[in-house]
Design an enzyme around this catalytic site. Structure first.
Site, PDB file in Angstrom:
ATOM      1  CG  HIS A 155      -1.859  -1.143   1.294  1.00 43.59           C
ATOM      2  ND1 HIS A 155      -2.457  -1.557   2.459  1.00 43.59           N
ATOM      3  CD2 HIS A 155      -2.286  -1.997   0.337  1.00 43.59           C
ATOM      4  CE1 HIS A 155      -3.218  -2.605   2.216  1.00 43.59           C
ATOM      5  NE2 HIS A 155      -3.127  -2.893   0.940  1.00 43.59           N
ATOM      6  CB  CYS A 401      -3.966  -8.555   3.576  1.00 44.41           C
ATOM      7  SG  CYS A 401      -5.455  -9.556   3.470  1.00 44.41           S
ATOM      8  CG  PHE A 402       1.350 -10.129   4.360  1.00 44.37           C
ATOM      9  CD1 PHE A 402       1.394 -10.545   5.684  1.00 44.37           C
ATOM     10  CD2 PHE A 402       1.048 -11.067   3.392  1.00 44.37           C
ATOM     11  CE1 PHE A 402       1.151 -11.867   6.031  1.00 44.37           C
ATOM     12  CE2 PHE A 402       0.800 -12.382   3.724  1.00 44.37           C
ATOM     13  CZ  PHE A 402       0.851 -12.784   5.043  1.00 44.37           C
ATOM     14  CB  CYS A 403       0.625  -3.293   4.125  1.00 40.52           C
ATOM     15  SG  CYS A 403       0.517  -2.989   5.864  1.00 40.52           S
ATOM     16  CB  ALA A 404       0.295  -6.342  -0.428  1.00 42.16           C
TER      17      ALA A 404
END
Ligand SMILES: Cc1ncc(COP(=O)(O)O)c(C=O)c1O
Length: 505
Positions: A155, A401-404
């Site tokens: 993100h 979601c690991f900032c993605a």
């Protein structure tokens, strides 16, 4: 397993790989002691409690989120702090030492990425996110400019551009690889409207490494520049942005020190001086100016004009020391060790029933990836798996979601539904149904024993052989064992400084 069958340290390639004894697994005991980085990690021997009260050495497999500090870094800070003082504005001896050390930190980071410091500048800030936001503010864009990006971005390399330009994203293939044909198609479609191509050097979800120099050539051919979000690349691969006049030159690089063994609040943006000499800085104030009257401002030289306020001198020195240590040990040897570890991990993980590994799961194809592996175990909730690993294995991983989110959703093939994106009912504060994955990520200090411990715990989870009864925490989506409270104060608190105890005597 006989010694004949042992794979040589780091010798991962088709031939060496054939020497794996799949039945017995690879004997890696001879490798564990050979990891030079291990001894240099602060806290590597920390003993921490499991759910049943046993104390074990903590296994950190969450290096993509943040790495522990190197002793080299801590030692440099302790060596520097007695001389710490304000930089650039003080005339005292300590200020002169601090200024020299801070200025040199810029040079070291420039060297770390191979930048020509006559034409490029290194700007220190907090982290990669800030570096990309800074560039998004400073980069010259027209009203109709297009920023070409990809579907696999964090993100932090997506949201800053949305505010400033039309963002078009190249697709990924079904296994999550960048679809370079789609990059070509978009370059053809938007042509010279594309002002910038921005890509992550390595994915924080699948570990895929992008062909950044080939992409640079393509971007330059349409008159665009390229930014590499190197948050996940810098700790694992040598970065060489190459000479400015090389068609494959990387124009901008963004970095985070806390992912490079120096978690002291610094990050850096490297790029051409000319970009930052145009126009005015985003943050304005002390340090950014040479001359101010009530009606006139003359901005300071670079990088000062882009480093508003008093800088994080200690953070910059920490980052530079980490970069120097990595250059000294050689990024090639870091890459060799991590590549072998990743191949071994993939090999062992694939032996688990019902595991889904996202991205490239072939242990023989580790050259185009770093040691970030995301997976799910059957229908087990990713956050539950992470909790059991943490509480019962002493193994730190990340889940979610690991900032993605768009990338993870596409890998999970659940992008269409709102429910899949946002879990049960986020408006009611319930995140417990959020989709996601479990992610392990290696640092250069991780050992083959770490992988064995992980696989053993995962095997127990698949057989439901864990002790705790875990319940979901609706607000966070995490899981916690019933009836357990962490005793944090036994490990760290603010009340019992040894210095104040000494002073009281
Ligand atoms: C690929 C990538 N880009 C950017 C970031 C943001 O880094 P930071 O949080 O240090 O700003 C991360 C963090 O995980 C990342 O993995």
């Amino acid at each position: 397993m006989s010694t004949m069958n042992r794979v040589m340290p780091y010798a991962i390639g088709p031939k060496a790989y054939e020497t794996y004894d799949r039945g017995a697994g690879m004997d890696i005991s001879h490798l564990n002691g050979s990891n030079r980085w291990r001894k240099r990690i602060v806290g590597i021997d920390s003993k921490l409690p499991l759910l049943d009260g046993r104390l074990v050495s903590y296994i950190n497999l969450d290096n993509a989120a943040s790495t522990p500090p190197l002793w080299d870094v801590l030692e440099a800070i302790l060596r520097f702090l007695p001389y710490y003082s304000s930089v650039h504005r003080g005339a005292g001896f300590k200020s002169r030492i601090s200024t020299a050390a801070y200025d040199e930190a810029h040079e070291i980071i420039g060297r770390f990425v191979g930048a020509d410091m006559d034409s490029n500048t290194v700007i220190f800030g907090k982290n990669t996110t800030e570096a990309i936001n800074k560039l998004a503010f400073r980069y010259p864009l027209r009203r109709d400019s297009v920023v070409l990006s990809t579907m696999m971005e964090h993100h932090s390399n997506d949201l800053p551009w949305r505010r400033r330009a039309q963002v078009v994203r190249a697709q990924v293939t079904s296994d999550g690889r960048l679809d370079e044909d789609d990059v070509d198609r978009l370059l053809g479609q938007y042509g010279d409207r594309i002002a910038l191509l921005t890509v992550s050097g390595a994915s924080n979800v699948t570990g895929f490494v992008q062909p950044i120099h080939r992409l640079a050539r393509k971007a330059h051919a349409v008159g665009a520049r390229i930014l590499v979000d190197a948050a996940q690349l810098a700790p694992h691969r040598r970065i060489d942005i190459r000479p400015d006049n090389d068609p494959e030159h990387i124009d901008f690089v963004a970095l985070s020190a806390h992912k490079m063994y120096a978690p002291f609040g610094a990050g850096a943006l490297v790029g051409p001086r000319e970009i930052f000499l145009q126009g005015a800085p985003e943050y304005q104030g002390g340090g950014t100016v040479e001359l101010v009257t009530l009606g006139y401002v003359r901005w300071a030289e670079l990088p000062d004009r882009e480093e508003a306020g008093s800088p994080n001198v200690v953070g910059a020195i920490a980052m530079a020391m980490a970069a120097q240590a990595m250059m000294d040990v050689g990024m090639e040897s870091v890459e060799r060790h991590e590549t072998a570890l990743t191949a071994y991990a993939l090999d062992r993980l694939r032996s688990l029933p019902e595991i889904t590994i996202y991205g490239e799961a072939d242990p023989q194809r580790t050259q185009e990836r770093v040691g970030v592996i995301s997976f799910n175990l059957g229908s087990a909730n990713h956050a539950l798996v992470a909790a059991v690993l943490g509480y019962e294995g002493g193994i730190g991983v990340r889940s979610g979601c690991f900032c993605a989110q768009p990338y993870v959703a596409s890998l999970l093939r659940e992008a269409e539904t709102e429910k899949a994106q946002w879990g049960r009912d986020p408006l009611a504060g319930d995140n417990s149904g959020k989709p996601g994955m479990v992610r392990i990520s290696f640092g250069a200090y991780n050992s083959f024993d770490d992988v064995d411990a992980l696989v053993e715990m995962l095997r127990r989870i698949t057989r439901n052989e864990y002790q705790g009864r875990y319940y979901p925490i609706p607000e966070s989506g995490e899981y916690a064992p019933a009836g357990h409270r962490d005793s944090m104060a036994d490990y760290f608190d603010y009340l019992h400084s040894p210095c104040s105890a000494n002073a009281a005597q």
